[in-house]
Design an enzyme around this catalytic site. Structure first.
Site, PDB file in Angstrom:
ATOM      1  N   ASN A   1     -22.728  46.920 -39.659  1.00  0.00           N
ATOM      2  CA  ASN A   1     -21.313  46.959 -40.076  1.00  0.00           C
ATOM      3  C   ASN A   1     -20.771  45.590 -40.506  1.00  0.00           C
ATOM      4  O   ASN A   1     -19.953  45.504 -41.414  1.00  0.00           O
ATOM      5  CB  ASN A   1     -20.444  47.588 -38.992  1.00  0.00           C
ATOM      6  CG  ASN A   1     -20.500  46.857 -37.681  1.00  0.00           C
ATOM      7  OD1 ASN A   1     -21.436  46.091 -37.423  1.00  0.00           O
ATOM      8  ND2 ASN A   1     -19.518  47.070 -36.841  1.00  0.00           N
TER       9      ASN A   1
ATOM     10  N   GLU B   1     -24.322  43.690 -27.148  1.00  0.00           N
ATOM     11  CA  GLU B   1     -23.015  43.999 -27.740  1.00  0.00           C
ATOM     12  C   GLU B   1     -23.108  45.422 -28.263  1.00  0.00           C
ATOM     13  O   GLU B   1     -23.686  45.661 -29.328  1.00  0.00           O
ATOM     14  CB  GLU B   1     -22.712  43.020 -28.885  1.00  0.00           C
ATOM     15  CG  GLU B   1     -22.552  41.575 -28.451  1.00  0.00           C
ATOM     16  CD  GLU B   1     -21.300  41.351 -27.611  1.00  0.00           C
ATOM     17  OE1 GLU B   1     -20.339  42.123 -27.741  1.00  0.00           O
ATOM     18  OE2 GLU B   1     -21.296  40.409 -26.808  1.00  0.00           O
TER      19      GLU B   1
ATOM     20  N   CYS C   1     -16.904  48.358 -33.802  1.00  0.00           N
ATOM     21  CA  CYS C   1     -17.236  48.735 -32.431  1.00  0.00           C
ATOM     22  C   CYS C   1     -16.027  48.795 -31.509  1.00  0.00           C
ATOM     23  O   CYS C   1     -15.979  49.586 -30.585  1.00  0.00           O
ATOM     24  CB  CYS C   1     -18.270  47.763 -31.871  1.00  0.00           C
ATOM     25  SG  CYS C   1     -17.776  46.046 -32.074  1.00  0.00           S
TER      26      CYS C   1
ATOM     27  N   GLU D   1     -20.224  37.172 -26.451  1.00  0.00           N
ATOM     28  CA  GLU D   1     -20.388  36.328 -27.635  1.00  0.00           C
ATOM     29  C   GLU D   1     -19.072  35.582 -27.837  1.00  0.00           C
ATOM     30  O   GLU D   1     -18.011  36.026 -27.409  1.00  0.00           O
ATOM     31  CB  GLU D   1     -20.719  37.174 -28.876  1.00  0.00           C
ATOM     32  CG  GLU D   1     -22.117  37.746 -28.786  1.00  0.00           C
ATOM     33  CD  GLU D   1     -22.646  38.296 -30.104  1.00  0.00           C
ATOM     34  OE1 GLU D   1     -21.892  38.958 -30.828  1.00  0.00           O
ATOM     35  OE2 GLU D   1     -23.836  38.058 -30.391  1.00  0.00           O
TER      36      GLU D   1
HETATM   37  P1  NDP Z   1     -28.511  50.746 -33.893  1.00  0.00           P
HETATM   38  O1  NDP Z   1     -28.555  50.690 -32.421  1.00  0.00           O
HETATM   39  O2  NDP Z   1     -29.002  51.968 -34.550  1.00  0.00           O
HETATM   40  O3  NDP Z   1     -29.340  49.553 -34.546  1.00  0.00           O
HETATM   41  C1  NDP Z   1     -29.053  48.196 -34.250  1.00  0.00           C
HETATM   42  C2  NDP Z   1     -30.260  47.344 -34.582  1.00  0.00           C
HETATM   43  O4  NDP Z   1     -31.325  47.648 -33.696  1.00  0.00           O
HETATM   44  C3  NDP Z   1     -30.807  47.576 -35.977  1.00  0.00           C
HETATM   45  O5  NDP Z   1     -31.250  46.347 -36.502  1.00  0.00           O
HETATM   46  C4  NDP Z   1     -31.951  48.519 -35.718  1.00  0.00           C
HETATM   47  O6  NDP Z   1     -32.914  48.515 -36.735  1.00  0.00           O
HETATM   48  C5  NDP Z   1     -32.502  47.954 -34.430  1.00  0.00           C
HETATM   49  N1  NDP Z   1     -33.292  48.865 -33.609  1.00  0.00           N
HETATM   50  C6  NDP Z   1     -33.349  50.216 -33.656  1.00  0.00           C
HETATM   51  N2  NDP Z   1     -34.158  50.678 -32.673  1.00  0.00           N
HETATM   52  C7  NDP Z   1     -34.628  49.606 -32.004  1.00  0.00           C
HETATM   53  C8  NDP Z   1     -35.501  49.420 -30.887  1.00  0.00           C
HETATM   54  N3  NDP Z   1     -36.056  50.457 -30.248  1.00  0.00           N
HETATM   55  N4  NDP Z   1     -35.762  48.169 -30.466  1.00  0.00           N
HETATM   56  C9  NDP Z   1     -35.193  47.099 -31.052  1.00  0.00           C
HETATM   57  N5  NDP Z   1     -34.359  47.206 -32.124  1.00  0.00           N
HETATM   58  C10 NDP Z   1     -34.079  48.444 -32.598  1.00  0.00           C
HETATM   59  O7  NDP Z   1     -26.997  50.442 -34.283  1.00  0.00           O
HETATM   60  P2  NDP Z   1     -26.347  50.557 -35.716  1.00  0.00           P
HETATM   61  O8  NDP Z   1     -27.020  49.618 -36.637  1.00  0.00           O
HETATM   62  O9  NDP Z   1     -26.264  52.006 -36.069  1.00  0.00           O
HETATM   63  O10 NDP Z   1     -24.879  49.977 -35.478  1.00  0.00           O
HETATM   64  C11 NDP Z   1     -23.823  50.760 -35.028  1.00  0.00           C
HETATM   65  C12 NDP Z   1     -23.619  50.553 -33.540  1.00  0.00           C
HETATM   66  O11 NDP Z   1     -23.456  49.176 -33.270  1.00  0.00           O
HETATM   67  C13 NDP Z   1     -22.370  51.223 -33.016  1.00  0.00           C
HETATM   68  O12 NDP Z   1     -22.651  51.862 -31.789  1.00  0.00           O
HETATM   69  C14 NDP Z   1     -21.423  50.073 -32.771  1.00  0.00           C
HETATM   70  O13 NDP Z   1     -20.463  50.328 -31.794  1.00  0.00           O
HETATM   71  C15 NDP Z   1     -22.360  48.979 -32.383  1.00  0.00           C
HETATM   72  N6  NDP Z   1     -21.770  47.660 -32.630  1.00  0.00           N
HETATM   73  C16 NDP Z   1     -21.359  46.903 -31.561  1.00  0.00           C
HETATM   74  C17 NDP Z   1     -20.727  45.686 -31.755  1.00  0.00           C
HETATM   75  C18 NDP Z   1     -20.298  44.840 -30.593  1.00  0.00           C
HETATM   76  O14 NDP Z   1     -20.064  43.649 -30.808  1.00  0.00           O
HETATM   77  N7  NDP Z   1     -20.169  45.372 -29.403  1.00  0.00           N
HETATM   78  C19 NDP Z   1     -20.467  45.180 -33.104  1.00  0.00           C
HETATM   79  C20 NDP Z   1     -20.971  46.029 -34.145  1.00  0.00           C
HETATM   80  C21 NDP Z   1     -21.583  47.231 -33.905  1.00  0.00           C
HETATM   81  P3  NDP Z   1     -32.721  49.457 -38.035  1.00  0.00           P
HETATM   82  O15 NDP Z   1     -31.292  49.790 -38.188  1.00  0.00           O
HETATM   83  O16 NDP Z   1     -33.195  48.608 -39.130  1.00  0.00           O
HETATM   84  O17 NDP Z   1     -33.531  50.658 -37.774  1.00  0.00           O
END
Ligand code: NDP
Length: 487
Positions: A151, A248, A282, A461
């Site tokens: 995002n 996060e 988020c 963070e």
């Molecule tokens: P995901 O959990 O799907 O993915 C996050 C990252 O983790 C991506 O780079 C993904 O790779 C990678 N990933 C996926 N599976 C694994 C694994 N088993 N081991 C290690 N890495 C892995 O989240 P989204 O990208 O869909 O983002 C949306 C989510 O992020 C929402 O729940 C949102 O609330 C949260 N978020 C939280 C924030 C905060 O600061 N608290 C800020 C922004 C978002 P790939 O996508 O390339 O498959």
């Protein structure tokens, strides 16, 4: 037309993989492939670790002032290239230009600038123990990993690399495969600014590459931004080598609007906290609890402003303030939640449908959607949707509103709108959330620590304390007197 193919960024330059495997990246507003990226195979992964070891040796030996000076140069370059970088973010994420142009790069640069400033101010302690004494050193952890969500791709890369590098670590960063380009551009900028090769490497790919980072014995810490479910997998995997973790994660945050609140301001907050970045934030306040005395006034103004003031369309058009969701899959997921809201009995106040704006007919747009008459047990009120879907609920008793707001396993953010200063603080102190706002919503300056309570996260963070999460304390006891030995 051929599209560019980006390689992994390792040891200060692009490195070709050996497997030849690539993945395609689409512009969510057009459904067109805009470029391809090489996956980090075993050859690239190995090179990432080896160069990070060398980079770390060089970077951690520099004085904090030297590191600070280089990071500040990177900040300058980030700001100078604001528009080029903002455009990348718009094309990768589908978010409106009017946001990316003033938020994404700026807030990323702010955090690197903040930690660059703090780095030389980090000090250890010294204390006398009789005639002997001890002192402590704040030492970097070594090689850290960052894993980002889609995002705010560049901002997330900056928020992780700022404190990690300022403290003297090397960072291997994996962006989401939906949005891989911003991190590459950041790596180029760090290199141009003088960050030694290997200190900031970017590896590309999906979950498997993330899993490798969480498992590697050479990596001391993983800082992850993403979904709660993925976060749990990351923590479990990191436990294998007892890595430090920062998590996060997602949220389902409440906003409480009391009957003495400035209703127009509260509506602004609710709209920002649900429709900014088309709802893909988020901390969004997706559960709006409104006092029964002002409920009708609140939803009347909310409906009018949502229907009159939101412009969906080509995100590069500066007039557009609602962009496309990240992918077709995510679009369908969000539409599925809307269907659930309707079938479980919530009233659709406005929206509730996919959009096909003339300027971006193939994009993954969803109309800003507001459900009223929501109850606490509805799926749309319980689960994170990560799209422009707001649930409005009624309350008439402060304690009951607090209890309902806290009735979730998540605890990322919360907000209160009231003109009663005592109530504002009394209520916010009882809300179980790490990031709270009073008569405001969503601002997240570099100085303010952010992170979640409960299952929304581990660690923080931004803010001073984050530097501690990227260092370890070495205690050194100095004997000034003879050792007393029974042997
Ligand atoms: P995901 O959990 O799907 O993915 C996050 C990252 O983790 C991506 O780079 C993904 O790779 C990678 N990933 C996926 N599976 C694994 C694994 N088993 N081991 C290690 N890495 C892995 O989240 P989204 O990208 O869909 O983002 C949306 C989510 O992020 C929402 O729940 C949102 O609330 C949260 N978020 C939280 C924030 C905060 O600061 N608290 C800020 C922004 C978002 P790939 O996508 O390339 O498959």
């Amino acid at each position: 037309m051929t599209t560019p193919v980006y390689q992994n960024f390792i040891n200060g330059h692009f490195l070709k993989n050996q497997s030849g495997e690539t993945f395609a990246v689409k512009n969510p507003a057009t459904d067109e492939v805009i470029y391809h990226v090489e996956v980090a195979d075993a050859f690239v992964q190995n090179a990432a670790i080896e160069s990070a070891k060398q980079g770390f040796a060089m970077w951690s030996a520099m004085t904090p002032i030297e590191r600070s000076r280089i990071l500040l140069k990177a900040v300058e370059l980030l700001r100078a290239r604001n528009d080029e970088l903002a455009k990348i973010e718009v094309l990768d994420t589908g978010k409106p230009w009017q946001e990316a142009e003033c938020v994404d790069v700026q807030t990323g640069a702010d955090v690197i600038e903040y930690f660059a400033g703090l780095a030389p101010a980090q000090v250890g302690q010294q204390q006398m123990v009789g005639e002997d004494f001890y002192y402590t050193r704040k030492e970097p952890l070594g090689i850290c990993a960052g894993i980002g969500a889609w995002n705010y791709p560049l901002q997330i890369a900056c928020w992780k690399s700022g404190p990690a590098l300022a403290a003297g670590n090397a960072l291997i960063f994996k962006p989401s495969e939906e949005t891989p380009l911003g991190a590459i551009k950041l790596a180029e900028i760090f290199t141009e600014a003088g960050v030694p090769a290997g200190v900031f490497n970017v590896v590309q790919g999906a979950a498997e590459v993330g899993q490798w980072l969480t498992q590697s014995d050479d990596i001391e810490k993983v800082s992850f931004t993403g979904e709660v479910g993925t976060g749990k997998k990351v923590v479990a995997s990191a436990a294998g080598s007892l890595k430090d973790v920062t998590m996060e994660l997602g949220g389902k945050s409440p906003l409480l609007v009391f009957d003495d609140a400035d209703i127009s301001q509260a509506v602004s907050a609710a709209m920002l906290g649900n429709f900014y970045t088309q709802g893909e934030i988020c901390t969004n306040c997706t559960r709006i609890y409104v006092h029964k005395n002002v409920y009708q006034q609140f939803i009347d103004e909310l409906k009018t402003r949502t229907e009159q003031n939101i412009i969906a369309g080509d995100p590069m058009n500066p007039e557009v303030n609602l962009g496309a969701l990240i992918s077709k899959n995510h679009h369908d997921l969000v539409m599925g939640y809307i269907d659930k809201g309707i079938s479980e009995g919530a009233t659709l106040l406005t929206g509730g449908k996919a959009l096909k704006p003339d300027s971006a007919p193939n994009g993954y747009f969803v109309a800003p959607t507001v459900f009223t008459d929501c109850t606490d047990d509805m799926t749309i009120v319980k689960e994170e949707i990560f799209g422009p879907v707001m649930s409005v609920l009624v309350f008439d008793d402060e304690d009951d509103a607090i209890r309902r707001a806290n009735d979730t396993h998540l605890g990322l953010a919360a907000g209160v709108f009231t003109k009663d200063i005592k109530r504002a603080h009394r209520v916010i102190h009882q809300l179980q959330a790490g990031i709270c706002w009073i008569n405001s919503y969503g601002n997240s300056p570099a100085e303010m620590p952010v992170g979640g309570y409960k299952q929304s996260g581990i660690g923080r963070e931004n803010g001073i304390e984050t530097l501690d999460h990227y260092t370890q304390t070495k205690s050194i006891y100095v004997g000034m007197t003879d050792i007393e030995s029974p042997f």
